[in-house]
Each structure stands twice: as structure tokens, then as C-alpha cells.
Design a protein around this motif. Sequence first.
Motif, PDB file in Angstrom:
ATOM      1  N   CYS A 138      12.643   8.267   8.800  1.00 19.47           N
ATOM      2  CA  CYS A 138      11.791   7.066   8.827  1.00 19.47           C
ATOM      3  C   CYS A 138      10.318   7.451   8.756  1.00 19.47           C
ATOM      4  N   PHE A 139       9.922   8.443   9.560  1.00 19.21           N
ATOM      5  CA  PHE A 139       8.536   8.917   9.536  1.00 19.21           C
ATOM      6  C   PHE A 139       8.180   9.485   8.164  1.00 19.21           C
ATOM      7  N   GLN A 140       9.080  10.248   7.593  1.00 22.68           N
ATOM      8  CA  GLN A 140       8.817  10.876   6.297  1.00 22.68           C
ATOM      9  C   GLN A 140       8.640   9.828   5.200  1.00 22.68           C
ATOM     10  N   LEU A 141       9.472   8.791   5.204  1.00 25.83           N
ATOM     11  CA  LEU A 141       9.353   7.746   4.190  1.00 25.83           C
ATOM     12  C   LEU A 141       8.047   6.975   4.342  1.00 25.83           C
ATOM     13  N   MET A 142       7.635   6.697   5.581  1.00 25.23           N
ATOM     14  CA  MET A 142       6.369   5.994   5.790  1.00 25.23           C
ATOM     15  C   MET A 142       5.198   6.866   5.346  1.00 25.23           C
ATOM     16  N   ASN A 143       5.258   8.157   5.634  1.00 25.73           N
ATOM     17  CA  ASN A 143       4.202   9.062   5.185  1.00 25.73           C
ATOM     18  C   ASN A 143       4.119   9.097   3.665  1.00 25.73           C
ATOM     19  N   GLU A 144       5.273   9.111   3.004  1.00 27.07           N
ATOM     20  CA  GLU A 144       5.292   9.134   1.537  1.00 27.07           C
ATOM     21  C   GLU A 144       4.700   7.854   0.968  1.00 27.07           C
ATOM     22  N   GLU A 147       0.952   8.088   1.323  1.00 27.89           N
ATOM     23  CA  GLU A 147       0.381   9.090   0.422  1.00 27.89           C
ATOM     24  C   GLU A 147       0.208   8.546  -0.995  1.00 27.89           C
ATOM     25  N   HIS A 148       1.088   7.610  -1.400  1.00 26.04           N
ATOM     26  CA  HIS A 148       1.035   7.057  -2.750  1.00 26.04           C
ATOM     27  C   HIS A 148       0.267   5.732  -2.825  1.00 26.04           C
ATOM     28  N   SER A 150      -2.706   4.548  -3.394  1.00 22.21           N
ATOM     29  CA  SER A 150      -4.068   4.745  -3.898  1.00 22.21           C
ATOM     30  C   SER A 150      -4.828   3.431  -4.052  1.00 22.21           C
ATOM     31  N   VAL A 151      -4.151   2.368  -4.450  1.00 23.87           N
ATOM     32  CA  VAL A 151      -4.836   1.080  -4.623  1.00 23.87           C
ATOM     33  C   VAL A 151      -5.321   0.556  -3.274  1.00 23.87           C
ATOM     34  N   PHE A 152      -4.497   0.717  -2.253  1.00 30.29           N
ATOM     35  CA  PHE A 152      -4.927   0.291  -0.914  1.00 30.29           C
ATOM     36  C   PHE A 152      -6.104   1.122  -0.431  1.00 30.29           C
ATOM     37  N   ARG A 153      -6.075   2.427  -0.670  1.00 27.99           N
ATOM     38  CA  ARG A 153      -7.186   3.274  -0.223  1.00 27.99           C
ATOM     39  C   ARG A 153      -8.481   2.887  -0.914  1.00 27.99           C
ATOM     40  N   ASP A 154      -8.403   2.488  -2.183  1.00 31.41           N
ATOM     41  CA  ASP A 154      -9.606   2.116  -2.923  1.00 31.41           C
ATOM     42  C   ASP A 154     -10.121   0.732  -2.556  1.00 31.41           C
ATOM     43  N   THR A 155      -9.199  -0.205  -2.273  1.00 31.38           N
ATOM     44  CA  THR A 155      -9.605  -1.603  -2.114  1.00 31.38           C
ATOM     45  C   THR A 155      -9.365  -2.180  -0.727  1.00 31.38           C
ATOM     46  N   GLY A 156      -8.333  -1.677  -0.017  1.00 33.48           N
ATOM     47  CA  GLY A 156      -7.950  -2.268   1.267  1.00 33.48           C
ATOM     48  C   GLY A 156      -7.376  -3.664   1.131  1.00 33.48           C
TER      49      GLY A 156
END
Length: 271
Positions: A138-144, A147-148, A150-156
Motif C-alpha cells: 500500500c505504501f509503495q503504490l502511494m509513493n509511486e 512520484e508520477h 507531475s501535473v499536481f506538482r506543477d499546478t496543485g
Amino acid sequence: MDEERVKYEIVRYTLSNVETVQDHIVVERPVTIKVNGEELLTIVSSPQYVKDMVIGYLVSEGIVNRIQDIESIRWDAKDGFVHVRLTRALHPLSQQMQMKRYLTSCCGMSRQALIFASDAKTTKVMTSRNVIISQRQCFQLMNELQEHSSVFRDTGGVHNAALATKDGIVVMRVDIGRHNALDKIYGHCLRNKISLEDKVLVFSGRLSSEIVLKAAKIGSEVILSKSAPTDRAIQIAKEQQITMVGFIRKQSMNVYSCAERIYEDKSGATP
């Protein structure tokens, strides 16, 4: 395909400085669905994978019974229309319930009642146990997922959703609307004949009743989120026998329903 994000010049203030900068802003578009030439409804969404979203919406809401009922689908991005031609006439009840609705990108605004008539028709009780997953997975899937994102990191400004096996993400979609992101995943699965029986939904947003209902319609046994649930969402998850996990952050998570699908992995590996 329209851009996911655009740049705007903004003025940014801090306690010690004022500056003019270029900021990434998420794109939002109205998408109007026409079925057999008649306008059905308008959805506000991100303008990517629109045909998948429409297919996922039509099937999950019971407007069509299966993807084979859709003879053709065409996305006119310039005018904002999706033209759907069915192999049969649209059921009068579906047309009456949906006609001229306008679905905003905010969950909760898209339902005319707490439990829609289509919900009783299309939701599935998940009595099977095809997915047994460890807390570390579960933790690994949430981390993945993060990590992917990018749109959220750029725009929130978007929600992230993914379909995954226990070992990793199979398909990921983003949208300004939580329910739209799930519809895009479901439509993709229907078009590509991807089974959901052994899959997990991984989600960034709040687990509202609407999202759990959508998971029940799709046929997902397990839904993971980094955010909080509502009490109604927990009730529905228990009724539909869906394993719902929230607040997956760092090395802690909460299981709110059907915990028997989650097992403890004491291998000592770092999530």
C-alpha cells in the motif's frame, strides 16, 4: 489533445518580497455529451482522455449497459462536444434523469440525491477476495502515484488516480474532478479489455461517498488514498464490502472497512 497546464503571469507576495513570475495553471474545459444527437449533460473536466471519461461515465452510471452498446464516439475538442452514437435508443428514464445536467468538477455537485437511481442498478457488492495486499505494498503504490504526479506538482490543481496491481501502477489519470479521473480509468479499461478483478484503485483525494460509489460501480475491491474519508463513505464501503484505506502517509495508514484484505508484512523492507 489540449494542454494539461498553461502558464500565467502572476504577482507573488511573500513577507519579504514581491515579484512577477510565470506560474503553471491547470486547464479546465466544459465537455458536453450528445447521445444519438440529443444533448445529455455537460461535465467540467481536464481535457485529456475525454472519450475514455465519457465511456466510463456512461457505463458506470448505467446510461448504457456495456461498452458494446456504443457504436461510435467522437470528440470535437474545438466545440467541446462528444458525439456518442448508440446501437439502440437511449432509455427514456436515463434521458429524463440526466437531461441538461451540469456536473461541476467538485464531487457532490453531480448527484441529485444521496443515492441516485442508477447507483442501485450498477453498484456491485465485492464478496470476492481476489486482492490480498500487504501494508508495505500500500505504501509503495502511494509513493509511486506521488512520484508520477507531475501535473499536481506543477499546478496543485488536479486529483491523481491510478489502477494498479500489488506490484505497481498499470494506468494513471489526472483530472480536476475526482470522479472524472476514475471514469477515465474505467473507460480505458473497458476499451482495452483490462480486468479490474485483481486490481487496486490508488487515489490522491478525499474518500467521499461519491468516490466509493464509483469504485463499487467499477468493481474495485480495494481503494487506497492519502486523504481522509467521510462517514457516509465508510458506511457505503462496508455495505459494498470494499476495503477502504486512507491517510496513507509516510509509514502510517488507516483501514476503515474490510481489513481482512490487508496483511502485515514484517520483512523489514523499507516501503
